[in-house]
Enzyme design. Structure first.
Site, mmCIF file in Angstrom:
data_model
loop_
_atom_site.group_PDB
_atom_site.id
_atom_site.type_symbol
_atom_site.label_atom_id
_atom_site.label_comp_id
_atom_site.label_asym_id
_atom_site.label_seq_id
_atom_site.Cartn_x
_atom_site.Cartn_y
_atom_site.Cartn_z
ATOM 1 N N ALA A 63 82.571 46.642 27.079
ATOM 2 C CA ALA A 63 83.734 46.263 26.275
ATOM 3 C C ALA A 63 83.686 47.061 24.974
ATOM 4 O O ALA A 63 82.623 47.537 24.575
ATOM 5 C CB ALA A 63 83.668 44.768 25.984
ATOM 6 N N GLY A 102 80.616 45.252 30.256
ATOM 7 C CA GLY A 102 81.919 45.187 30.922
ATOM 8 C C GLY A 102 82.084 46.282 31.967
ATOM 9 O O GLY A 102 82.793 46.089 32.963
ATOM 10 N N GLU A 105 80.565 45.061 34.926
ATOM 11 C CA GLU A 105 81.403 43.971 35.468
ATOM 12 C C GLU A 105 82.610 44.526 36.224
ATOM 13 O O GLU A 105 83.024 43.969 37.238
ATOM 14 C CB GLU A 105 81.839 43.043 34.336
ATOM 15 C CG GLU A 105 80.650 42.250 33.789
ATOM 16 C CD GLU A 105 80.999 41.412 32.570
ATOM 17 O OE1 GLU A 105 81.374 42.004 31.535
ATOM 18 O OE2 GLU A 105 80.900 40.178 32.654
ATOM 19 N N GLU A 125 74.446 42.756 27.318
ATOM 20 C CA GLU A 125 75.109 41.893 26.337
ATOM 21 C C GLU A 125 74.129 41.077 25.494
ATOM 22 O O GLU A 125 74.367 40.844 24.308
ATOM 23 C CB GLU A 125 76.110 40.948 27.032
ATOM 24 C CG GLU A 125 77.411 41.614 27.459
ATOM 25 C CD GLU A 125 77.362 42.259 28.836
ATOM 26 O OE1 GLU A 125 76.251 42.488 29.349
ATOM 27 O OE2 GLU A 125 78.436 42.547 29.397
#
Ligand code: 3H9
Length: 679
Positions: A63, A102, A105, A125
């Site tokens: 992210a 992310g 993910e 994270e």
């Protein structure tokens, strides 16, 4: 599509390409582009399969951290991941570089994952005080099982593509230089087959069958995770993947993620992420400054420090020459280096071939002339100005022009050392921390005359040998030791005034430091620098030495130690301290842990403020980088300056005044203006 995402067609395959330098972070434009790409594929009957890949140096590295804390703009990453997974047409992630957070993910939401062998994949994270927030904690355990997922989610270190393939995270390794084509070929073969969805997999069986794995994991990693909130949340989330439906698990993940995201620990750790990168930059040295090639490094001194420093270069494949005064000391030093490497090999962290490769780059000498061709020489001799100057004068006379001459001094004046040479512009401080082959920090001390290319080369070299560098100006103790000094002073005063020395240690331990100053004294040896005359007692340390309390190695120092080196406070020492205090005219009283904490830590903040005021550090966050990497300041508080901001500078000033400790003008002004050190 938009500036970050484009699509291209290859027959019946739609390739969605992200190009969002530097690391393809999943910012709003990328998320929107990905969603539109999936919609484009869905609405076009001629498209039967989809590839998602990235241009540039890496697959999505996560992210976009710069968006955290700002008003969210849709689509969210979980929505994008769900849209990818929901596609009826097979989607493959084509991974190179680092698929992190992310990015991992997104890959997990795809139906298949292929990668080049050099790729790395992970969910880091936790290192930002978070857990994955786009269903990574739910999809990964469903794909690879809880046991394999736990370290990835809870520790956060990325794994190699080979390991990822082994545990089932990757479907296939493809050619290093043919990722785009191989991914298309791969996904074409999946057309017409039912698509596997990671949200559908049966709930993680391991977790249900053996709930012990979570407790075992906690027990095994307890020390590493002490004080951090995110790893526990990560364990809970992975556990939920085994106990709940995907929908409920995702809800649980979101709950945990949101709590962490709004907490101080994650704010501190995100601050640190950017601090470490900012520390790499020297404001007035252009990024494109030409560098001095470093092929051979000379080290003066084969003691613990010199040897440790040498290992950094050897491990990075750089030829290293060590100089000593006597053959015996040289042999001993070289022997210790070999032994250290061999021990690492025994623990499986190096192959014997790598040991020999590193040792093959090392040579020893007793003759300064053998340093003539070095591109960098680092002196690691006794901390004495005259000795250092003598060494530098000799170096100046033998080492080729254009080479960097560095001192590993931990507090002496670099500018004065430089006067011993006719090339002060090539002199700087490279302050390594002990053990130098392990500790991450390198304080780079910029002399008055140090050239830009000398500094820029040293910064680059730090990265090459795996160090985290921060620049300090010339002042006694530089950034790190200068701030340690008032803490040490207060620790000594506190025990004179009646604080239990174990309370002083425990306050720092509870705060998150690996150990307190008295434990540290015992570990290093109380008798370091002792004059060896038991009848001459002018300090508490001398009093301890006079009764044989030399520290851990003697089984007793400030503490008594058992065979397993567990410490117990000693009545004898408490008495020695109170007798000494009485002799010195100190009245002893009960001192609360709160007072101990304030008196140990607030003066450090004050010193940090002075360092900033004098421009000895470029920015407050550099001070945080120094203290986190060199002195064990707990990462989850963000370092001393970020921590001071969270306490409130007005509270720090009030605390210092309450304890009648000095307050610098700079700190006072900042507090009065309601400002912070960091933003
Ligand atoms: C996440 O994904 C949460 C999700 O689970 C849930 C969402 C709902 N964002 O490190 P470098 C910048 S959390 C923004 O020097 P390298 C970095 O600041 C995220 N910026 O390069 C630097 O900028 P500058 C999980 C980022 O080659 C520049 O890129 N992901 C981001 O040594 C170059 O970086 C991570 O935690 C980002 N995500 O290392 C991965 N990443 O040039 C974090 C980097 O202005 N990133 N930047 O100083 C890394 O670990 C390393 O950057 C990486 C490259 C290994 C990728």
């Amino acid at each position: 599509m938009n500036s970050a995402i484009s699509t291209e067609r290859q027959g019946n395959v739609l390739i969605i390409v992200s190009d969002n330098p530097p690391v393809n972070a999943l910012g709003q434009a990328v998320r929107e582009g990905l969603q539109k790409g999936i919609e484009e594929a869905a609405s076009d009957d001629s498209i039967e399969a989809i590839v998602i890949r990235c241009e540039g140096r890496t697959f999505f590295a996560g992210a976009d951290i710069t968006e955290f804390g700002k008003a969210p703009k849709g689509p969210s990453l979980p929505e994008v991941c769900d849209a990818i997974e929901a596609s009826d047409k097979p989607v493959v992630a084509a991974i190179h570089g680092t698929a992190l957070g992310g990015g991992c993910e997104v890959a997990l939401a795809c139906h298949y994952r292929v990668a080049v062998p050099s790729a790395k994949i992970g969910l880091p994270e936790v290192k930002l005080g978070l857990i994955p927030g786009a269903a990574g904690t739910q999809r990964l355990p469903r794909l690879v099982g809880a046991e394999a997922a736990l370290p990835i989610v809870v520790i956060g270190d990325p794994i190699s593509a080979k390991k990822a393939e082994h545990i089932g995270l990757l479907d296939k390794l493809v050619g290093e230089n043919s990722l785009a084509e191989d991914a298309v070929e791969f996904v074409k073969r999946k057309i017409g087959q039912p698509v596997p969805r990671t949200s559908h997999g049966t709930a993680n069986e391991d977790g249900v069958k053996d709930p012990q794995i979570f407790d075992n994991f906690r027990a095994k990693n307890g020390r590493k995770l002490r004080g951090f909130d995110a790893p526990n949340a990560a364990i809970e989330a992975v556990k939920a993947a085994g106990e709940m439906s995907f929908e409920d698990g995702v809800k649980k993940e979101r709950e945990l993620f949101t709590k962490l995201m709004t907490g101080t620990q994650s704010a501190a750790m995100r601050h640190y992420f950017f601090a470490e990168r900012a520390a790499n930059k020297i404001d007035d040295v252009p990024a494109d400054t030409p560098l001095i090639p470093i092929k051979t490094v000379g080290i003066i001194g084969a003691g613990t420090m010199g040897g440790g420093i040498a290992m950094n270069f050897l491990s990075a494949g750089i030829k290293t020459v060590i100089l000593e005064m006597k053959q015996e000391a040289l042999d001993r030093g070289l022997g210790v280096i070999r032994k250290n490497y061999e021990n690492t090999a025994k623990r499986g962290r190096m192959t014997t071939e790598q040991v020999e490769d590193a040792m093959g780059l090392l040579s020893g000498t007793l003759d300064y002339a053998d340093l003539a061709d070095c591109d960098l020489v680092i002196e690691a001799v006794y901390e004495n100005m005259d000795v250092k100057k003598e060494v530098f004068a000799k170096l100046d006379s033998v080492v080729k022009q254009g080479a960097i001459l560095a001192s590993n001094t931990s507090y002496l004046n670099i500018d004065e050392i430089a006067t011993a040479t006719k090339r002060p512009e090539y002199v700087l401080g490279l302050h390594f921390f002990s053990p130098a082959n392990i500790m991450k920090l390198l304080e780079i001390v910029r002399g008055d005359k140090t050239r830009d290319d000398v500094l820029a080369t040293s910064m680059k070299l730090a990265k090459r040998i795996g160090k985290i560098a921060a620049v300090s100006g010339v002042c006694p103790g530089f950034i790190g030791n200068r701030m340690l000094s008032p803490r040490q002073q207060q620790a000594n005063l506190l025990i004179m005034e009646g604080a239990n020395y174990w309370d002083v240690d425990d306050v720092l331990l509870d705060f998150g430091f690996p150990m307190g100053p008295f434990q540290m004294g015992d570990l290093a040896g109380i008798d370091i620098g002792w004059h060896r005359d038991p009848s001459k007692v002018t300090t508490v340390r001398e009093a301890l030495c006079s009764v044989g309390r030399f520290g851990q190695k003697a089984g007793k120092g400030f503490y008594d130690y058992d065979e397993a080196r567990n410490r117990t406070p000693s009545d004898e020492v408490k008495k020695i301290i109170s007798d000494f205090a009485e002799k010195e005219g100190h009245k002893q009283r009960d001192i609360s842990k709160e007072e101990i904490k304030e008196r140990l830590l607030y003066p450090m903040v004050n010193e940090g403020a002075k360092i900033l005021d004098e421009k000895m550090a470029q920015r407050a966050s550099d001070i945080d980088v120094v203290w986190i990497n060199g002195y064990g300041w707990p990462l989850y508080t963000g370092g001393p300056m970020f921590w001071a901001d969270t306490v409130g500078l007005d509270n720090i000033v009030a605390g210092l005044e309450k304890h009648k400790l000095p307050v610098s003008d700079y700190l006072r002004k900042k507090a009065e203006a309601g400002e912070k050190f960091t933003r």
